[in-house]
Design a protein around this motif. Structure first.
Motif, short mmCIF file in Angstrom:
data_model
loop_
_atom_site.label_atom_id
_atom_site.label_comp_id
_atom_site.label_asym_id
_atom_site.label_seq_id
_atom_site.Cartn_x
_atom_site.Cartn_y
_atom_site.Cartn_z
N SER A 13 -21.40 -0.42 4.72
CA SER A 13 -22.36 0.59 5.18
C SER A 13 -22.42 1.81 4.27
CB SER A 13 -21.98 1.05 6.60
OG SER A 13 -20.66 1.58 6.61
N PHE A 14 -21.72 1.77 3.14
CA PHE A 14 -21.66 2.94 2.27
C PHE A 14 -23.02 3.16 1.61
CE2 PHE A 14 -20.02 5.61 -1.21
CZ PHE A 14 -19.15 6.41 -0.49
N GLY A 15 -23.43 4.41 1.50
CA GLY A 15 -24.73 4.75 0.93
C GLY A 15 -24.73 4.69 -0.58
N LYS A 16 -25.78 5.24 -1.17
CA LYS A 16 -25.93 5.23 -2.61
C LYS A 16 -24.84 6.09 -3.26
CE LYS A 16 -29.14 6.33 -6.34
NZ LYS A 16 -30.46 6.89 -6.71
N VAL A 17 -24.17 5.52 -4.24
CA VAL A 17 -23.08 6.22 -4.92
C VAL A 17 -23.65 7.13 -5.98
CG1 VAL A 17 -20.99 5.95 -6.30
CG2 VAL A 17 -21.49 4.32 -4.47
N VAL A 18 -23.19 8.39 -5.97
CA VAL A 18 -23.65 9.35 -6.98
C VAL A 18 -22.53 9.76 -7.93
CG1 VAL A 18 -25.47 10.26 -5.50
CG2 VAL A 18 -23.18 11.28 -5.40
N LYS A 19 -21.29 9.39 -7.58
CA LYS A 19 -20.19 9.80 -8.44
C LYS A 19 -19.04 8.80 -8.33
CE LYS A 19 -17.41 13.88 -9.67
NZ LYS A 19 -17.06 15.26 -9.30
N HIS A 20 -18.50 8.40 -9.51
CA HIS A 20 -17.33 7.51 -9.57
C HIS A 20 -16.17 8.26 -10.21
CE1 HIS A 20 -20.60 4.47 -9.37
NE2 HIS A 20 -19.72 3.76 -8.68
N GLU A 21 -15.01 8.16 -9.60
CA GLU A 21 -13.81 8.78 -10.17
C GLU A 21 -12.66 7.77 -10.15
OE1 GLU A 21 -14.61 13.32 -8.42
OE2 GLU A 21 -12.94 12.09 -7.69
N LEU A 22 -11.88 7.78 -11.21
CA LEU A 22 -10.65 6.99 -11.27
C LEU A 22 -9.46 7.94 -11.23
CD1 LEU A 22 -10.86 4.01 -13.83
CD2 LEU A 22 -10.28 3.91 -11.41
N HIS A 23 -8.56 7.72 -10.29
CA HIS A 23 -7.37 8.55 -10.17
C HIS A 23 -6.14 7.68 -10.44
CE1 HIS A 23 -9.17 12.23 -8.31
NE2 HIS A 23 -10.16 11.36 -8.10
N HIS A 24 -5.36 8.06 -11.43
CA HIS A 24 -4.17 7.30 -11.82
C HIS A 24 -2.92 8.07 -11.41
CE1 HIS A 24 -6.81 4.83 -14.39
NE2 HIS A 24 -7.36 5.98 -14.75
N PHE A 25 -2.07 7.47 -10.61
CA PHE A 25 -0.82 8.09 -10.16
C PHE A 25 0.35 7.35 -10.82
CE2 PHE A 25 -4.00 8.72 -6.92
CZ PHE A 25 -3.83 10.03 -6.51
N SER A 26 1.24 8.07 -11.48
CA SER A 26 2.40 7.45 -12.12
C SER A 26 3.67 8.15 -11.66
CB SER A 26 2.29 7.54 -13.65
OG SER A 26 2.22 8.88 -14.08
N ASP A 27 4.75 7.37 -11.57
CA ASP A 27 6.02 7.92 -11.12
C ASP A 27 7.14 7.02 -11.61
OD1 ASP A 27 7.75 9.65 -9.95
OD2 ASP A 27 7.15 9.29 -7.88
N ALA A 28 8.37 7.51 -11.52
CA ALA A 28 9.52 6.75 -12.01
C ALA A 28 10.76 7.14 -11.25
CB ALA A 28 9.72 6.98 -13.50
N SER A 29 11.74 6.25 -11.27
CA SER A 29 13.06 6.50 -10.71
C SER A 29 14.06 5.74 -11.56
CB SER A 29 13.13 6.04 -9.26
OG SER A 29 13.12 4.63 -9.18
N ALA A 30 15.31 5.81 -11.19
CA ALA A 30 16.34 5.10 -11.94
C ALA A 30 16.18 3.59 -11.82
CB ALA A 30 17.72 5.53 -11.46
N SER A 31 15.50 3.11 -10.78
CA SER A 31 15.33 1.67 -10.56
C SER A 31 14.12 1.10 -11.28
CB SER A 31 15.20 1.38 -9.06
OG SER A 31 16.37 1.77 -8.37
N GLY A 32 13.07 1.89 -11.40
CA GLY A 32 11.86 1.37 -12.02
C GLY A 32 10.81 2.45 -12.18
N TYR A 33 9.70 2.04 -12.72
CA TYR A 33 8.59 2.98 -12.91
C TYR A 33 7.28 2.21 -12.79
CZ TYR A 33 8.30 1.05 -17.66
OH TYR A 33 8.18 0.22 -18.74
N GLY A 34 6.20 2.95 -12.56
CA GLY A 34 4.92 2.28 -12.41
C GLY A 34 3.78 3.25 -12.23
N GLU A 35 2.63 2.67 -11.94
CA GLU A 35 1.43 3.47 -11.72
C GLU A 35 0.50 2.71 -10.80
OE1 GLU A 35 -2.10 3.70 -13.02
OE2 GLU A 35 -2.02 1.52 -13.07
N CYS A 36 -0.42 3.43 -10.17
CA CYS A 36 -1.48 2.81 -9.37
C CYS A 36 -2.76 3.57 -9.63
CB CYS A 36 -1.13 2.80 -7.88
SG CYS A 36 -0.74 4.40 -7.18
#
Length: 718
Positions: free
Chosen positions: A626-649
């Protein structure tokens, strides 16, 4: 009664003074047609690890040196699937010439042959170990030793290069099976000489850890950086490709050099055909499926029986073949032509160019598949076989088969007229053919249809999405018409739109494609490039069948690797399994040793969670219906790390004309922390690097205009 001629096979042999058992490579035993008794052998390693393996016990084997006629009878010999040894460290005449005191025996060591280590002779064969002559040097220098099998050099191979290990006593030997008198079927009566070679690579802990620290590569391919071989491949196909009168696209076999003059390997093909015959006779279903496939291949003109006038043409090459069943497609057999089969140190694949990487990114195709509301998926029928091979190259694709599948008749000689599943060049040729077809269609078909061929196929699977049913119907019709210009058939269509499916002939649709009513039927599931797509609810799901695996490092690796998740929807969960496997590698747990007590509870907990993946659902389309006409696209990248591993979404945030906002997970990545001790700030930076690389890849693959990007990281700059 007649006596079968003795078979001989050239292999390298190692003399093992620490073992009282003699082993032979299974392939070498097969090439000798050596019949043995099935037994189980208990093997013990230096780490006191015991393992029981199934093998054959063979008697009556003899060996002779490469330059000798004296034969040595081997003791009882056992078969092995592989014999771990580094062939590169086998001494050669050049090895002897590197040492002044060994130059005198350089001409007595045969040059390196195109075979691998196929025999391990234990100390219970004393005649093979008995030194007849020794040439010594100074202290810490290698020495030469002559046995009845010939000369060898013990010690490092070169005074200038530290090989890092020693090979022991090695010889080029010929193994001979001494056979009893028996009645032979009609077959060549000449002595059989050919080389058996196998590629051996042991998987070690560092390989596993390296794989754990990576996943689907987010690096952007450097399309403009082709090797000289790649450029040669493209040049050969550009010059040799043509559109035949019957509509098929024809291409040459892209040889590395001019058309090679290969040895006549018919005897090797006969030997492999006898093994196939035994399997066909044992398994009636396998025989019927195999016979049907071959009959259809010949009836379609993909293969032809060679006329008698062409039987003695040269050069030729015979390709062994075997059948395999797809685990996801029970009952469907595929015949694989073994173009890697070696004879006298060479194979057809050795002479073929593979070409540049022309296959679209799997992750990219899946990302574009999620862009719009109407999803469409299809398949190219027998993709490789739709591209013909130039007539003068077809004799390199000979094979043996029984006419009409009659196993009682003499095998006939056939040749394939199409590019093979099994040839190193076929994927590159097929992808080049598709892009050539798209280039020819530009101007005669819509740009959307041309882009569908160029960008939205991963090998033979096509996935795309469009905004409306009308665009979907137009795309399907044009794509079918476009592919038909190259005699390619698009079939197995499936869509989440009933309107689109209703206008596609039923015979071109996937099984069950028209049964999308969830109130009356089970949810319709399809595999979209290995990802489970529920067509009825239009979401991605995980159907994980937890098979019982041993509680060992081998079982852990098999289970963790069984979850296919290219878009990283469950990456945080998979990370926990990878972490357990990494810990086992660090602790040097052997492949078949049980899980350590401190890791067992973690693994059992992870297995329970694995079954819960079935409850996870991710909407295929980035936008709600049901979403209407898109007027703006944004990509948000979240990155983080710890002693066990690291990654991003990475999330796609869209804003409609009415101000409505919606966020969707595009993809995620999670990697175990490197084995080398690394600071948290450095891991945070590593996670940020992955986010930037993912951004570069998504910018190219998503094909969204005016895409704005934002990066969020837990790293604090001081």
């Amino acid at each position: 009664m007649m006596k079968e001629p003795d078979r001989e096979t050239l292999v390298y042999a190692l003399l093992d003074t620490q073992s009282d058992t003699t082993f032979i490579l299974e392939e070498a035993a097969d090439s000798l047609n050596a019949k043995g008794e099935q037994v189980k052998l208990k093997l013990s390693t230096m780490a006191s690890t015991n393992k029981v393996v199934a093998c054959q016990r063979i008697s009556g084997l003899q060996v002779r040196g490469f330059n000798s006629e004296k034969k040595i009878t081997l003791p009882t010999t056992y078969t092995r699937k592989f014999i771990p040894a580094n062939r590169d460290h086998i001494p050669t005449p050049e090895t002897a010439m590197a040492w002044p005191h060994l130059e005198q025996i350089a001409d007595k060591i045969a040059p390196r042959q195109g075979c691998d280590v196929g025999l391990l002779i234990g100390y219970n064969c004393s005649q093979a170990l008995l030194p007849r002559d020794v040439v010594c040097g100074e202290e810490n220098q290698p020495f030469a030793q002559r046995t009845d099998l010939g000369w060898s050099i013990i010690g490092h191979g070169s005074p200038y290069v530290d090989c890092g290990d020693t090979i022991g006593v090695s010889h080029q030997v010929i193994t001979r099976q001494v056979t009893p008198e028996l009645q032979l079927p009609s077959s060549p009566k000449q002595e059989v000489h050919y080389v058996c070679r196998t590629q051996i690579k042991e998987v070690i802990s560092s390989d596993i850890i390296k794989a754990l620290e990576c996943d689907f590569n987010e690096r952007v391919a450097e399309d403009n950086h082709f090797s000289q071989d790649d450029l040669q491949f493209l040049s050969k196909l550009k010059q040799g490709i043509k559109h035949k009168e019957d509509g098929h696209i024809e291409m040459p076999l892209p040889f590395k050099r001019e058309r090679p003059s290969l040895p006549d390997n018919m005897v090797c093909a006969i030997h492999r055909l006898k093994h196939l015959e035994r399997k066909l006779r044992r398994n009636s279903r396998y025989y019927q499926d195999y016979k049907t496939f071959m009959e259809e291949t010949i009836a379609r003109g993909d293969a032809e029986k060679i006329p008698k006038a062409d039987l003695h043409k040269h050069p030729v090459w015979y390709i062994p073949h075997h059948g395999v069943y797809h685990p996801q497609k029970p009952g469907k057999i595929r015949i694989v032509f073994d173009c890697s089969a070696r004879f006298q140190g060479t194979s057809l694949n050795d002479h073929l160019l593979t070409g540049p990487e022309l296959t679209n990114s799997l992750v990219g195709v899946l990302c574009r598949f999620r862009k719009e509301r109407v999803a469409i998926m299809c398949d190219i029928e027998r993709m490789f076989h739709q591209f013909h091979v130039r007539a003068e190259d077809q004799d390199y694709l000979r094979f043996l088969w029984w006419e009409n599948g009659d196993l009682e008749a003499q095998p006939a000689v056939y040749r394939m007229r199409v590019h093979l599943f099994g040839a190193a060049s076929s994927p590159g040729c097929a992808n080049y053919g598709l892009k050539h077809l798209a280039a020819m269609a530009r101007g005669n078909f819509s740009e959307a249809s041309v882009r569908f061929i160029e960008r939205n196929f991963y090998v033979d699977d096509g996935l795309t999405s469009v905004s409306t049913e009308a665009k979907g119907i137009q795309l399907v019709n044009e794509a079918r018409e476009l592919y038909n210009t190259g005699n390619l058939r698009l079939h197995k269509f499936i869509s989440n739109s009933k309107q689109v499916l209703s206008l596609i002939p039923k015979e071109e649709c996937a099984g069950g494609a028209n049964n999308l009513d969830m109130a009356l039927h089970e949810p319709h599931m399809e595999r979209a490039l290995g990802v489970q797509w529920c067509v009825t609810s239009d979401d991605f799901q995980f159907r994980v069948v937890v098979k019982e695996k041993p509680m060992s490092r081998r079982g852990v690796l098999s289970t963790v690797a069984s979850v296919f998740d290219p878009l990283g929807f469950v990456a945080p969960f998979i990370l926990l399994g990878k972490k357990i496997l990494q810990q086992m590698c660090h602790e040097r747990v052997s492949w078949d040793d049980p899980l350590p007590d401190h890791l067992l509870p973690q693994w059992e907990s992870w297995l329970r969670g694995l079954q819960d993946l079935a409850t996870i659902k991710v909407q295929r389309c980035y936008l709600p219906g049901s979403f209407g006409k898109v007027v703006k696209h944004e990509l948000h990248h979240f990155s983080d790390a710890s002693a066990s591993g690291y990654g991003e979404c990475s999330y796609l945030r869209v804003i409609s004309a009415s101000g409505e906002v919606h966020c969707s997970l595009v993809m995620g990545k999670a990697r175990v922390a490197p084995s080398k001790v690394t600071t948290i700030p450095r891991l945070e930076l590593s996670a940020a690097v992955v986010a930037v690389r993912t951004s570069d890849m998504l910018q190219r693959e998503l094909e969204m205009e005016g895409l704005q990007e934002y990066f969020w990281t837990g790293f604090m700059f001081l």
